[in-house]
Design a protein around this motif. Sequence first.
Motif, PDB file in Angstrom:
ATOM      1  N   UNK A  54       0.898  -1.100   0.030  1.00 14.82           N
ATOM      2  CA  UNK A  54      -0.059   0.064  -0.007  1.00 14.82           C
ATOM      3  C   UNK A  54       0.828   1.408   0.035  1.00 14.82           C
ATOM      4  N   UNK A  55       1.874   1.237   0.935  1.00 16.43           N
ATOM      5  CA  UNK A  55       2.927   2.485   0.884  1.00 16.43           C
ATOM      6  C   UNK A  55       3.445   2.607  -0.668  1.00 16.43           C
ATOM      7  N   UNK A  56       3.861   1.407  -1.311  1.00 15.48           N
ATOM      8  CA  UNK A  56       4.439   1.842  -2.520  1.00 15.48           C
ATOM      9  C   UNK A  56       3.462   2.395  -3.610  1.00 15.48           C
ATOM     10  N   UNK A  57       2.275   1.842  -3.533  1.00 13.08           N
ATOM     11  CA  UNK A  57       1.092   2.174  -4.353  1.00 13.08           C
ATOM     12  C   UNK A  57       0.971   3.827  -4.203  1.00 13.08           C
ATOM     13  N   UNK A  58       1.100   4.364  -2.974  1.00  8.05           N
ATOM     14  CA  UNK A  58       0.785   5.741  -2.605  1.00  8.05           C
ATOM     15  C   UNK A  58       2.013   6.605  -2.986  1.00  8.05           C
ATOM     16  N   UNK A  59       2.957   5.995  -3.195  1.00  9.77           N
ATOM     17  CA  UNK A  59       4.143   6.656  -3.685  1.00  9.77           C
ATOM     18  C   UNK A  59       4.503   6.939  -5.219  1.00  9.77           C
ATOM     19  N   UNK A  60       3.824   5.598  -5.622  1.00  9.68           N
ATOM     20  CA  UNK A  60       3.810   5.741  -7.138  1.00  9.68           C
ATOM     21  C   UNK A  60       5.027   4.688  -7.696  1.00  9.68           C
ATOM     22  N   UNK A  61       5.601   4.244  -6.953  1.00 13.93           N
ATOM     23  CA  UNK A  61       6.957   3.622  -7.259  1.00 13.93           C
ATOM     24  C   UNK A  61       6.850   1.902  -7.169  1.00 13.93           C
ATOM     25  N   UNK A  62       7.939   1.376  -7.702  1.00 17.18           N
ATOM     26  CA  UNK A  62       7.783  -0.100  -7.505  1.00 17.18           C
ATOM     27  C   UNK A  62       8.039  -0.391  -6.089  1.00 17.18           C
ATOM     28  N   UNK A  63       7.437  -1.768  -5.453  1.00 17.20           N
ATOM     29  CA  UNK A  63       7.646  -2.177  -4.477  1.00 17.20           C
ATOM     30  C   UNK A  63       9.177  -2.224  -4.075  1.00 17.20           C
ATOM     31  N   UNK A  64       9.642  -2.545  -2.742  1.00 16.51           N
ATOM     32  CA  UNK A  64      11.069  -2.762  -2.545  1.00 16.51           C
ATOM     33  C   UNK A  64      11.025  -4.248  -2.492  1.00 16.51           C
ATOM     34  N   UNK A  65      12.394  -4.781  -2.764  1.00 13.62           N
ATOM     35  CA  UNK A  65      12.366  -6.301  -2.745  1.00 13.62           C
ATOM     36  C   UNK A  65      12.158  -6.787  -1.429  1.00 13.62           C
ATOM     37  N   UNK A  66      11.490  -8.042  -1.399  1.00 13.73           N
ATOM     38  CA  UNK A  66      11.143  -8.566   0.031  1.00 13.73           C
ATOM     39  C   UNK A  66      12.569  -9.053   0.767  1.00 13.73           C
ATOM     40  N   UNK A  67      12.403  -8.784   2.042  1.00 13.02           N
ATOM     41  CA  UNK A  67      13.756  -9.188   2.873  1.00 13.02           C
ATOM     42  C   UNK A  67      13.917 -10.746   2.866  1.00 13.02           C
ATOM     43  N   UNK A  68      15.138 -11.304   2.812  1.00 13.46           N
ATOM     44  CA  UNK A  68      15.269 -12.767   2.952  1.00 13.46           C
ATOM     45  C   UNK A  68      14.900 -13.328   4.325  1.00 13.46           C
ATOM     46  N   UNK A  69      14.611 -14.518   4.375  1.00 15.13           N
ATOM     47  CA  UNK A  69      14.279 -15.070   5.702  1.00 15.13           C
ATOM     48  C   UNK A  69      15.554 -15.464   6.211  1.00 15.13           C
ATOM     49  N   UNK A  70      15.759 -14.964   7.554  1.00 14.88           N
ATOM     50  CA  UNK A  70      16.904 -15.222   8.136  1.00 14.88           C
ATOM     51  C   UNK A  70      16.764 -15.481   9.745  1.00 14.88           C
ATOM     52  N   UNK A  71      17.562 -16.154  10.520  1.00 15.85           N
ATOM     53  CA  UNK A  71      17.361 -16.207  11.875  1.00 15.85           C
ATOM     54  C   UNK A  71      16.786 -15.044  12.663  1.00 15.85           C
ATOM     55  N   UNK A  72      17.128 -13.813  12.004  1.00 15.22           N
ATOM     56  CA  UNK A  72      16.421 -12.685  12.660  1.00 15.22           C
ATOM     57  C   UNK A  72      14.971 -12.590  12.781  1.00 15.22           C
TER      58      UNK A  72
END
Length: 142
Positions: free
Chosen positions: A34-52
Amino acid sequence: MKRIGLIAGAMALAGCAGVALAQSAAGIDDETEAAAERQGGPLPMPQPVTMAQRPNATGGEALYVEYCAMCHTANGMGTGLLARRRDDALLEERGDLAAAFVVVAARNGIGNMPAIPRGEVSDADLQAIGEYLAAGPHEVTP
């Protein structure tokens, strides 16, 4: 779900909408979308799954996150390639994997997945990963 082929075609035909579709399928949460749509830009890449993201993971799950998640979670290349052949491409969401199959597939390689040598993952660790996946499907949140 045959996502990847469809996603590539959608991206070519729909421009930004295709980017949103591809990244949504790769695990972007609704708030980020939703935030990316409001800004009109592409979505950020998803974060990798880590132990964090999974601090309470132990045993086979922790080993899966350490050795396998980079390719076999929602944004991983292995999952995208597997989605061409299976509707349930996320290994942790499958209930049809036998531990012995996981061990043999990982040790010898299968399809585009390279063989995983004992120097990278020990037999005991690979067996624990296989048993974790065989006990699925698992409900996981990255």
